[in-house]
Design a protein around this motif. Structure first.
Motif, PDB file in Angstrom:
ATOM      1  N   MET A   1       0.848  -1.181   0.000  1.00  0.00           N
ATOM      2  CA  MET A   1       0.000   0.000   0.000  1.00  0.00           C
ATOM      3  C   MET A   1       0.892   1.241   0.000  1.00  0.00           C
ATOM      4  N   LEU A   2       0.661   2.092  -0.933  1.00  0.00           N
ATOM      5  CA  LEU A   2       1.386   3.362  -1.014  1.00  0.00           C
ATOM      6  C   LEU A   2       0.480   4.474  -0.526  1.00  0.00           C
ATOM      7  N   LYS A   3       1.043   5.357   0.250  1.00  0.00           N
ATOM      8  CA  LYS A   3       0.295   6.528   0.704  1.00  0.00           C
ATOM      9  C   LYS A   3       1.133   7.751   0.374  1.00  0.00           C
ATOM     10  N   LYS A  31      -4.200   4.191  12.559  1.00  0.00           N
ATOM     11  CA  LYS A  31      -4.410   2.882  13.178  1.00  0.00           C
ATOM     12  C   LYS A  31      -5.243   1.927  12.323  1.00  0.00           C
ATOM     13  N   GLU A  32      -6.269   2.445  11.679  1.00  0.00           N
ATOM     14  CA  GLU A  32      -7.144   1.572  10.890  1.00  0.00           C
ATOM     15  C   GLU A  32      -6.503   1.119   9.573  1.00  0.00           C
ATOM     16  N   GLU A  33      -5.309   1.606   9.267  1.00  0.00           N
ATOM     17  CA  GLU A  33      -4.641   1.252   8.013  1.00  0.00           C
ATOM     18  C   GLU A  33      -3.619   0.131   8.172  1.00  0.00           C
ATOM     19  N   TYR A  34      -3.436  -0.391   9.388  1.00  0.00           N
ATOM     20  CA  TYR A  34      -2.481  -1.484   9.604  1.00  0.00           C
ATOM     21  C   TYR A  34      -2.977  -2.370  10.733  1.00  0.00           C
ATOM     22  N   LEU A  40       1.397   4.546  17.091  1.00  0.00           N
ATOM     23  CA  LEU A  40       1.758   5.758  16.356  1.00  0.00           C
ATOM     24  C   LEU A  40       2.837   5.439  15.333  1.00  0.00           C
ATOM     25  N   PHE A  41       2.705   6.026  14.139  1.00  0.00           N
ATOM     26  CA  PHE A  41       3.753   5.982  13.116  1.00  0.00           C
ATOM     27  C   PHE A  41       3.661   7.323  12.402  1.00  0.00           C
ATOM     28  N   SER A  42       4.474   8.290  12.838  1.00  0.00           N
ATOM     29  CA  SER A  42       4.345   9.666  12.372  1.00  0.00           C
ATOM     30  C   SER A  42       5.681  10.347  12.164  1.00  0.00           C
ATOM     31  N   ARG A  43       5.648  11.346  11.307  1.00  0.00           N
ATOM     32  CA  ARG A  43       6.768  12.289  11.197  1.00  0.00           C
ATOM     33  C   ARG A  43       6.421  13.432  12.146  1.00  0.00           C
TER      34      ARG A  43
END
Length: 116
Positions: A1-3, A31-34, A40-43
């Protein structure tokens, strides 16, 4: 999946965890994408003078990978310098804070993984 970057939600948090200024979080994935045990997975971008206040992680670990800028991290009561290319982990039961002490934005990738 590319975002694509343009599709990533941005949140500005004032005085994050009791820190100074406004910190910008750009969620790489929500969260609903994995299905991984992540919170958390953020810049994260801290402008000059901004900080994230000291806090303790329970039942989770937080990883930082610094992309640009310079600053200091309070690592369980010990202040240490951080800069691009550095990485840190704050384990469950440990605490940290982050300070941008430079003149440029301090940018990092942050991942919070849940610990069983």
């Amino acid at each position: 999946m590319l975002k694509h970057a343009a599709d990533m939600p941005v949140e500005n948090r004032e005085h994050m965890r009791g820190g100074e200024g406004t910190v910008r979080l750009t969620a790489a994935f929500e969260k609903e994408e994995y299905s991984s045990p992540l919170r958390l997975f953020s810049r994260i971008t801290l402008p000059a003078g901004a900080s994230i206040g000291y806090h303790v992680h329970e039942n989770e670990e937080e990883f930082f990978y610094f992309l640009s800028g310079e600053g200091e991290m309070d690592d369980n009561g010990t202040r240490v310098p951080v800069c691009a290319g550095d990485a840190t982990v704050t384990r469950s039961g440990q605490g940290h804070a982050l300070f941008n002490t430079g003149k440029e934005p301090l940018e990092l990738v942050a991942v919070i993984a849940l610990v069983k």
